[in-house]
Design an enzyme around this catalytic site. Structure first.
Site, short mmCIF file in Angstrom:
data_model
loop_
_atom_site.label_atom_id
_atom_site.label_comp_id
_atom_site.label_asym_id
_atom_site.label_seq_id
_atom_site.Cartn_x
_atom_site.Cartn_y
_atom_site.Cartn_z
N ASN A 208 0.85 -1.20 0.00
CA ASN A 208 0.00 0.00 0.00
C ASN A 208 0.88 1.25 0.00
OD1 ASN A 208 0.58 0.76 2.85
ND2 ASN A 208 -0.39 -1.22 3.22
N ASP A 277 -4.03 -6.31 4.99
CA ASP A 277 -5.03 -7.19 5.59
C ASP A 277 -4.99 -8.59 4.98
OD1 ASP A 277 -6.11 -5.34 7.39
OD2 ASP A 277 -7.16 -4.35 5.76
N LYS A 287 9.66 -16.46 -10.58
CA LYS A 287 8.88 -15.41 -11.24
C LYS A 287 7.79 -16.07 -12.10
CE LYS A 287 8.98 -11.61 -14.39
NZ LYS A 287 9.61 -11.00 -15.55
N PHE A 321 -4.24 3.26 14.82
CA PHE A 321 -4.56 4.21 13.74
C PHE A 321 -5.66 3.62 12.87
CE2 PHE A 321 -1.59 7.79 13.40
CZ PHE A 321 -0.75 7.50 14.46
N LYS A 335 -13.78 0.89 15.80
CA LYS A 335 -12.49 0.20 15.72
C LYS A 335 -11.76 0.25 17.07
CE LYS A 335 -11.13 0.09 11.48
NZ LYS A 335 -10.62 0.49 10.19
N LYS A 339 -10.77 -3.26 19.06
CA LYS A 339 -9.37 -3.64 19.30
C LYS A 339 -8.93 -3.31 20.73
CE LYS A 339 -8.24 -3.33 14.44
NZ LYS A 339 -7.20 -3.46 13.45
O1 C5P Z 1 -8.66 -2.58 11.01
P1 C5P Z 1 -7.69 -1.59 10.48
O2 C5P Z 1 -6.72 -2.19 9.51
O3 C5P Z 1 -8.30 -0.33 9.96
O4 C5P Z 1 -6.87 -1.16 11.80
C1 C5P Z 1 -5.82 -0.29 11.74
C2 C5P Z 1 -4.98 -0.40 12.98
O5 C5P Z 1 -4.71 -1.78 13.27
C3 C5P Z 1 -3.63 0.26 12.80
O6 C5P Z 1 -3.23 0.72 14.07
C4 C5P Z 1 -2.77 -0.90 12.31
O7 C5P Z 1 -1.40 -0.68 12.61
C5 C5P Z 1 -3.34 -2.08 13.04
N1 C5P Z 1 -3.32 -3.34 12.28
C6 C5P Z 1 -2.53 -4.39 12.69
N2 C5P Z 1 -2.56 -5.59 12.01
C7 C5P Z 1 -3.33 -5.73 10.92
C8 C5P Z 1 -4.15 -4.68 10.48
C9 C5P Z 1 -4.11 -3.49 11.19
O8 C5P Z 1 -1.81 -4.26 13.69
N3 C5P Z 1 -3.35 -6.88 10.27
#
Ligand code: C5P
Length: 402
Positions: A208, A277, A287, A321, A335, A339
């Protein structure tokens, strides 16, 4: 962040004077106020105009200038929080060590109370001369600080000690001198930053636009406040913040493996990484060849590292974040709860100025009582300072130290 801190930069006559412009630029970029004073010989190597443009302030060179300030050395001596002498010549050292006041810079050094940092630059023979070394000893005994010059090729063609220290080392010394307020000293902070890369084949990956700037700014700010910082970073093009322990990773699973053992020993976690994600279910070790039809990528879910930390948190303050394009407040609150975070920072992620990975950030801060604080679009160092101010407010209630 060096916002509104006051540094007086004294430049003396050395070929390394041009490097003072680079340091000035770096300080000003962090909104530090820099006033430059030059010796006459410094003006042979670089013009006052260069510093005037970089700092937006007049550059003083003369003890008796006939300007509206009748005794500039006294007003200049009272102004700074620190004095940085860079590059400092053997002559400036000798004049200071013997208490001379024969030009503006020497006079203001004699009149100043602020801590004095020296970054010397000179030929090896001059540096090694016992007279120079005696002068240094004398100044160290009076509380002056020296940034050791490096060894290497000198402008005169010789090799040896006497090269002006690297800019990173000088900036780190300036920070150290300025930050006597060690509000996070004794605290351990774990910060994740940057994107992750999820391999698809030997050379391709999913990732990303995260630049890592927010996480790196937080790491620098926490380090400046005296914290012991561990930065777990995905691949970014940023220099490591000085004094910070950095663990470099590529994938989400590598980030998870690096973070979890650190997590148990930490007081504060700030998850600023943009963790992918999903990852391709099977990464091909070779490759993939161009086929007539493009292959479909099958994906599987990555571990949610922050969610996992939320589940097993004990004393830790957990900050996360989110980047959202719509309904920032609602999404942030949901969120934060899911979390189990103490604070969530929600980034505006729509429109060209707020695009993911932009230079500046426009964020909402939402705390555990769902109180929303909106910050203006600003430099990420400024945002980092405000986030850490808010985190510090959470500390005493949760973790009063004996
Ligand atoms: O659910 P989302 O991806 O929006 O959440 C963002 C937050 O969760 C950020 O603080 C990111 O660093 C953390 N995160 C994580 N592991 C993931 C996805 C997001 O620690 N797989």
């Amino acid at each position: 962040m060096l916002q509104d801190r006051r540094v007086l930069l004294g430049v003396s006559g050395s070929i390394a004077a041009y490097k003072a412009a680079e340091i000035t630029r770096a300080l000003v970029r962090e909104n530090c106020q820099v006033t430059v004073v030059m010796t006459r010989n410094a003006c042979r190597f670089i013009t006052p105009l260069t510093f005037q443009v970089l700092t937006g302030r007049p550059v003083a060179t003369e003890l008796f200038s006939g300007d509206e300030v009748p005794v500039p050395h006294i007003s200049l001596a009272k102004w700074p929080e620190i004095i940085l002498l860079m590059p400092a010549t053997a002559d400036l050292l000798a004049r200071t060590a013997s208490g001379r006041a024969d030009d503006l810079l020497a006079a203001l050094i004699l009149a100043a109370d602020a801590p004095i940092l020296w970054a010397p630059a000179m030929n090896t023979r001059m540096w090694n001369n016992p007279l120079t070394q005696e002068n240094i000893k004398r100044l160290v005994a009076l509380g002056h600080t020296f940034i050791q010059p490096g060894a290497g090729e000198l402008a005169c063609g010789e090799r040896g000690d006497g090269r002006l220290a690297e800019p990173g080392k000088i900036l780190a010394a300036v920070r150290k001198a300025l930050f006597s307020r060690k509000s996070l000293s004794g605290r351990r902070i774990l910060i994740t930053a940057g994107p992750t890369r999820e391999p698809w084949d030997a050379i391709r990956f999913l990732s990303n636009r995260s630049t890592g700037r927010m996480g790196y700014a937080l790491a620098q700010e926490a380090q400046d406040r005296g914290a012991e910082v561990c930065l777990v970073s995905g691949p970014v093009c940023l220099p490591a913040p000085s004094g910070v322990r950095i663990i470099k990773v590529n994938t989400a699973r590598e980030m998870q493996a690096a973070v979890m053992p650190e997590f148990l020993e930490t007081d504060i976690v700030i998850a600023a990484a943009a963790v992918a994600d999903f990852r391709p279910s099977a990464a091909c070790p070779d490759k993939l060849k161009k086929n007539s039809a493009p292959p479909a990528i099958s994906l599987e879910q990555n571990p949610d590292i922050l969610m996992e930390m939320g589940r097993c948190k004990q004393k830790q303050i957990l900050v996360g974040f989110a980047a959202e394009t719509h309904n920032l407040e609602q999404a942030g609150i949901a969120k934060r709860k899911a979390k189990q975070l103490d604070l969530i920072i929600v980034n505006h992620a729509s429109g060209p100025e707020d695009a993911f990975g932009a230079e500046a950030a426009r964020v909402l801060l939402i705390d555990a009582s769902d109180t929303v604080r909106e910050l203006p679009r600003q430099d990420k160092h400024q945002t980092a300072a405000i986030i850490l101010d808010q985190v510090e407010e959470l500390l005493p209630a949760k973790q009063a130290k004996p």
